[in-house]
Write a protein that holds these residues in place. Structure first.
Motif, PDB file in Angstrom:
ATOM      1  N   MET A 240       5.285  -0.404   8.134  1.00  0.00           N
ATOM      2  CA  MET A 240       4.356  -0.588   8.714  1.00  0.00           C
ATOM      3  C   MET A 240       3.989  -1.875   9.379  1.00  0.00           C
ATOM      4  SD  MET A 240       2.586   2.045   5.811  1.00  0.00           S
ATOM      5  CE  MET A 240       1.770   3.597   6.258  1.00  0.00           C
ATOM      6  N   LYS A 241       4.146  -2.965   9.093  1.00  0.00           N
ATOM      7  CA  LYS A 241       4.227  -4.406   8.795  1.00  0.00           C
ATOM      8  C   LYS A 241       4.736  -4.669  10.578  1.00  0.00           C
ATOM      9  CE  LYS A 241       3.247  -5.853   4.178  1.00  0.00           C
ATOM     10  NZ  LYS A 241       4.714  -6.177   3.022  1.00  0.00           N
ATOM     11  N   GLU A 242       6.082  -4.979  10.579  1.00  0.00           N
ATOM     12  CA  GLU A 242       6.602  -4.814  11.518  1.00  0.00           C
ATOM     13  C   GLU A 242       5.950  -3.916  12.990  1.00  0.00           C
ATOM     14  OE1 GLU A 242      10.665  -3.321  11.133  1.00  0.00           O
ATOM     15  OE2 GLU A 242      10.954  -5.511  10.165  1.00  0.00           O
ATOM     16  N   GLN A 243       5.293  -3.099  12.659  1.00  0.00           N
ATOM     17  CA  GLN A 243       4.651  -2.298  13.831  1.00  0.00           C
ATOM     18  C   GLN A 243       2.960  -2.804  14.355  1.00  0.00           C
ATOM     19  OE1 GLN A 243       4.338   2.032  13.545  1.00  0.00           O
ATOM     20  NE2 GLN A 243       6.570   2.458  12.585  1.00  0.00           N
ATOM     21  N   MET A 244       2.575  -2.593  13.188  1.00  0.00           N
ATOM     22  CA  MET A 244       1.664  -3.528  13.502  1.00  0.00           C
ATOM     23  C   MET A 244       1.408  -5.421  13.592  1.00  0.00           C
ATOM     24  SD  MET A 244      -0.962  -2.444  10.037  1.00  0.00           S
ATOM     25  CE  MET A 244       0.308  -2.689   8.575  1.00  0.00           C
ATOM     26  N   ALA A 245       2.648  -5.743  13.626  1.00  0.00           N
ATOM     27  CA  ALA A 245       2.316  -6.892  14.210  1.00  0.00           C
ATOM     28  C   ALA A 245       3.132  -6.945  15.293  1.00  0.00           C
ATOM     29  CB  ALA A 245       3.879  -8.334  13.378  1.00  0.00           C
ATOM     30  N   ALA A 246       3.777  -5.301  15.804  1.00  0.00           N
ATOM     31  CA  ALA A 246       4.105  -6.106  17.069  1.00  0.00           C
ATOM     32  C   ALA A 246       3.122  -4.999  18.220  1.00  0.00           C
ATOM     33  CB  ALA A 246       5.609  -4.570  17.258  1.00  0.00           C
ATOM     34  N   ASP A 247       2.838  -4.288  17.614  1.00  0.00           N
ATOM     35  CA  ASP A 247       0.863  -3.825  18.176  1.00  0.00           C
ATOM     36  C   ASP A 247      -0.261  -3.746  17.631  1.00  0.00           C
ATOM     37  OD1 ASP A 247       0.198  -2.589  19.762  1.00  0.00           O
ATOM     38  OD2 ASP A 247       0.811  -0.262  20.613  1.00  0.00           O
ATOM     39  N   GLU A 248      -1.349  -4.419  18.652  1.00  0.00           N
ATOM     40  CA  GLU A 248      -2.183  -4.820  17.806  1.00  0.00           C
ATOM     41  C   GLU A 248      -3.088  -3.513  17.645  1.00  0.00           C
ATOM     42  OE1 GLU A 248      -5.231  -6.071  21.763  1.00  0.00           O
ATOM     43  OE2 GLU A 248      -4.514  -7.096  20.142  1.00  0.00           O
ATOM     44  N   ASN A 249      -2.648  -2.386  18.596  1.00  0.00           N
ATOM     45  CA  ASN A 249      -3.307  -0.466  17.993  1.00  0.00           C
ATOM     46  C   ASN A 249      -3.030   0.109  17.579  1.00  0.00           C
ATOM     47  OD1 ASN A 249      -4.683  -1.354  21.258  1.00  0.00           O
ATOM     48  ND2 ASN A 249      -2.874  -1.122  22.362  1.00  0.00           N
ATOM     49  N   VAL A 250      -2.002  -0.126  16.792  1.00  0.00           N
ATOM     50  CA  VAL A 250      -1.422   0.495  15.150  1.00  0.00           C
ATOM     51  C   VAL A 250      -2.306  -0.413  14.191  1.00  0.00           C
ATOM     52  CG1 VAL A 250       0.740   1.239  14.224  1.00  0.00           C
ATOM     53  CG2 VAL A 250       1.325   0.768  16.421  1.00  0.00           C
ATOM     54  N   THR A 251      -3.244   0.759  12.861  1.00  0.00           N
ATOM     55  CA  THR A 251      -3.366   0.172  12.181  1.00  0.00           C
ATOM     56  C   THR A 251      -2.886   1.260  10.732  1.00  0.00           C
ATOM     57  OG1 THR A 251      -5.088  -0.935  13.091  1.00  0.00           O
ATOM     58  CG2 THR A 251      -5.343   0.514  10.656  1.00  0.00           C
ATOM     59  N   TYR A 252      -2.147   0.966   9.781  1.00  0.00           N
ATOM     60  CA  TYR A 252      -1.644   1.990   8.837  1.00  0.00           C
ATOM     61  C   TYR A 252      -2.616   0.771   7.686  1.00  0.00           C
ATOM     62  CZ  TYR A 252       2.097   3.199  11.485  1.00  0.00           C
ATOM     63  OH  TYR A 252       3.227   3.777  12.271  1.00  0.00           O
ATOM     64  N   TRP A 253      -3.144   2.137   6.804  1.00  0.00           N
ATOM     65  CA  TRP A 253      -3.689   1.892   5.154  1.00  0.00           C
ATOM     66  C   TRP A 253      -2.343   1.089   4.680  1.00  0.00           C
ATOM     67  CZ3 TRP A 253      -7.554   2.553   8.154  1.00  0.00           C
ATOM     68  CH2 TRP A 253      -8.398   3.972   7.837  1.00  0.00           C
ATOM     69  N   LEU A 254      -2.778  -0.258   4.980  1.00  0.00           N
ATOM     70  CA  LEU A 254      -2.140  -1.422   3.922  1.00  0.00           C
ATOM     71  C   LEU A 254      -2.600  -2.896   4.084  1.00  0.00           C
ATOM     72  CD1 LEU A 254       0.734  -1.199   3.044  1.00  0.00           C
ATOM     73  CD2 LEU A 254       1.444  -2.175   4.852  1.00  0.00           C
ATOM     74  N   ASP A 255      -2.496  -3.230   2.613  1.00  0.00           N
ATOM     75  CA  ASP A 255      -3.236  -4.215   2.295  1.00  0.00           C
ATOM     76  C   ASP A 255      -4.515  -4.275   3.218  1.00  0.00           C
ATOM     77  OD1 ASP A 255      -0.969  -5.121   1.147  1.00  0.00           O
ATOM     78  OD2 ASP A 255       0.206  -5.582   2.895  1.00  0.00           O
ATOM     79  N   SER A 256      -5.233  -3.538   2.771  1.00  0.00           N
ATOM     80  CA  SER A 256      -6.230  -3.743   3.688  1.00  0.00           C
ATOM     81  C   SER A 256      -7.737  -4.130   2.957  1.00  0.00           C
ATOM     82  CB  SER A 256      -7.026  -2.116   4.301  1.00  0.00           C
ATOM     83  OG  SER A 256      -7.637  -1.208   3.158  1.00  0.00           O
ATOM     84  N   ASP A 257      -9.121  -4.329   3.464  1.00  0.00           N
ATOM     85  CA  ASP A 257     -10.221  -4.638   3.181  1.00  0.00           C
ATOM     86  C   ASP A 257     -10.780  -3.249   2.320  1.00  0.00           C
ATOM     87  OD1 ASP A 257     -10.016  -6.752   4.010  1.00  0.00           O
ATOM     88  OD2 ASP A 257     -11.955  -5.983   5.918  1.00  0.00           O
ATOM     89  N   ILE A 258     -10.241  -2.200   2.114  1.00  0.00           N
ATOM     90  CA  ILE A 258     -10.419  -1.146   0.949  1.00  0.00           C
ATOM     91  C   ILE A 258      -9.236  -0.628   0.509  1.00  0.00           C
ATOM     92  CG2 ILE A 258     -11.153   1.412   1.029  1.00  0.00           C
ATOM     93  CD1 ILE A 258     -12.809   1.070   3.850  1.00  0.00           C
ATOM     94  N   PRO A 259      -8.427  -1.481  -0.902  1.00  0.00           N
ATOM     95  CA  PRO A 259      -7.434  -1.180  -1.509  1.00  0.00           C
ATOM     96  C   PRO A 259      -7.583   0.119  -1.753  1.00  0.00           C
ATOM     97  CG  PRO A 259      -8.729  -3.174  -2.214  1.00  0.00           C
ATOM     98  CD  PRO A 259      -9.528  -2.475  -1.298  1.00  0.00           C
ATOM     99  N   GLU A 260      -8.345   1.445  -1.894  1.00  0.00           N
ATOM    100  CA  GLU A 260      -8.224   2.676  -2.190  1.00  0.00           C
ATOM    101  C   GLU A 260      -7.991   3.128  -1.360  1.00  0.00           C
ATOM    102  OE1 GLU A 260     -12.436   1.434  -2.010  1.00  0.00           O
ATOM    103  OE2 GLU A 260     -10.993   1.347  -3.104  1.00  0.00           O
ATOM    104  N   TRP A 261      -7.908   3.693  -0.511  1.00  0.00           N
ATOM    105  CA  TRP A 261      -7.325   4.314   1.002  1.00  0.00           C
ATOM    106  C   TRP A 261      -5.469   3.764   1.212  1.00  0.00           C
ATOM    107  CZ3 TRP A 261     -10.961   4.167   5.570  1.00  0.00           C
ATOM    108  CH2 TRP A 261     -12.283   4.367   4.569  1.00  0.00           C
TER     109      TRP A 261
END
Length: 316
Positions: A240-261
């Motif tokens: 997930m982290k690698e994909q988000m770092a490689a493409d700004e259009n990719v987002t996963y619910w990981l270390d987000s501002d809404i921890p419960e998600w």
């Protein structure tokens, strides 16, 4: 002896009477279906390259499928397999080498009420013992599970039609495919797409361990007592982290501002399958670990992550 049986089967097949008109429709439908399948294959390749466009591509594929030649061919083949006794008998005699589980037939629920449409395919699976006899317990178990799953989808659609009182807009499509048929595992996958104002994708996969003839979940492919959850979870988070770092259009619910998600961990019942390369693939429904716009997402787990804890014969 084997050559004589094959010759006899070939002769019986060619003696089967099929009306010329039906044969022409089926052959035409199959040709068109192959074109649709190739188009969908190319669409899938492009969709994997562009995650944010996945849902839209799926909707386009759905729109092309409903009422198309592929559906016509499928319905025609269903009629052939389930209506003609001689045809069904000949099809049943085709040998299935090295398999103890297979789809033997299917039925189809279709409805069109004003602007609401449903197409739900319900397969029937047969599980066989090593001696070729039917394993009735396992056969009943998987077919009951499939029946309950598809009945729920149909019932929800019918309830939506009644609640809309003819004014609703909805399309429900449920299709299936055998995605794994190896020496150790048989897996049948259901892809559900519900289109209203937007679309919603969900995936359901049933698995049979051919060694035991039993249905299994994710935990069933691992050695008893081993911890498979933590290493797979860690690898997915890394991907997930690698994909988000490689493409700004990719987002996963990981270390987000809404921890419960945030995605916390897989479970013993997390959806999975083994792909053609023999790799474990973890599947998440739309909105489960990422924004709805990304559709359903999949993660291929490197074999080295699980090679010491997975049972023999499941992955490569």
């Amino acid at each position: 002896m084997k050559d004589e049986r094959l010759d006899k089967m070939n002769q019986e097949y060619h003696e089967i009477f099929i009306p010329a008109e039906l044969r022409q429709r089926v052959e035409t439908g199959i040709r068109e279906a192959k074109k649709d399948m190739e188009t969908e294959r190319q669409t899938t390749i492009e969709r994997k390259k562009k995650p944010m466009k996945k849902k839209n591509n799926k909707m386009i594929t759905f729109a092309k499928t409903v009422g198309g030649a592929a559906a016509a061919a499928l319905i025609a083949i269903t009629v052939m397999a389930n209506s003609g006794a001689s045809i069904a008998h000949a099809m049943a005699k085709i040998p299935v080498i090295g398999a103890i589980a297979e789809v033997v037939t299917f039925r189809e629920y279709q409805d069109s009420t004003n602007q609401m449409y449903a197409d739900v395919k319900v397969p029937e699976v047969e599980v066989k013992n090593e001696d070729g006899t039917v394993n009735q317990e396992s056969t009943n178990a998987i077919n009951q599970s499939i029946q309950e799953y598809t009945d729920e989808i149909i019932a929800q659609y019918q309830a939506d039609v009644e609640a809309a009182d003819g004014q609703g807009y909805q399309a429900v499509d449920l299709d299936y495919q055998v995605i794994t048929d190896s020496d150790r595992l048989f897996s049948i996958r259901f892809d559900k797409l519900v289109v209203m104002a937007s679309g919603e994708e969900t995936v359901k996969i049933y698995h049979i361990d051919k060694q035991t003839g039993k249905m299994i979940n994710l935990s069933g492919i691992f050695k008893k007592g081993t911890n498979f959850i933590d290493p797979i979870t860690a690898n997915i988070k890394e991907q997930m982290k690698e994909q988000m770092a490689a493409d700004e259009n990719v987002t996963y619910w990981l270390d987000s501002d809404i921890p419960e998600w945030d995605f916390k961990s897989i479970t013993a019942d997390t959806t999975f399958y083994i792909n053609e390369e023999g790799r474990l693939v973890i599947v998440f429904d739309e909105g489960e670990v990422a924004p709805m716009s990304m559709g359903s997402v999949e993660f291929v787990i490197p074999t080295e992550v699980i090679q010491d804890i997975v049972q023999d014969g499941f992955v490569q």
